[in-house]
Design a protein around this motif. Sequence first.
Motif: not given
Length: 268
Positions: A182-194, A198-210
Amino acid sequence: MFSSIGFIGTGTMGAAVARAAVKGAQGAPVLLANRTRSKAEAVARELGAQTADNETVARECSLIFLGVKPQMMEQMLSGLVPILKARKDRFVLASMAAGLDARRIQEMAGGAYPVICLMPNTPVAVGAGVVQYYGVDATEEELSDFQNLLSAAGMIDRVGPERLNAASAVSGCGPAFCAMFIEALADGGVACGLPRDKALAYAAQMLAGSARMVLETGAHPGALKDAVCSPGGSTIQGVRALEKGGLRAAAMDAVLAAYEKTQELGKK
């Protein structure tokens, strides 16, 4: 049901299981003891439980959770052996110590008492965890009561003793692996401008939903992955990058490393 429930050790895992146990106790008293008393007091205030010392828990509780580290278990139990031996009533020990099997706990406790070995993970604190367990010299009624007690924790699964260490390597250690992902995905999101939050929330919810899709649909993870990968699309390029980085091999190696360490802990 158990007439009283006690915890010796209210660290991260002990406190997480206590949160579930309080919900399933059906009014039975829950006593919390910890080497650092202030930790037990903080958890007790949160849960409406009582604080106690190790000796009181050992003397009074019909179900005693042992939430200390494997390397500390023998020393802790050695001080309680006289109290446990003096008891005339029936009680059950429930050990959360990785690598220590039920017979070893009986040996350390100084008697052939009923023992339940369990491997919970930290998400039991929010009712979305996994607890595998098995019993030695415990009755079917006691095992059923134990499962009912922890039903608020999430998935409760009875397994054979020979599988508990492997289960621990997947679901017990897994929250740390998932948190890293989750942290790595969020880091990627931050690198893309998020923004970070927001990046942490999106990554965590995505993993929970998957994870929920795997559990509720029964679909193979590979099929769910393929469903997101359009020909020539963005996702398959991301999958390619993960494969190049060895994601799956690294995840498998992490589980095997955790399993081997758990096995090693049981031999000391």
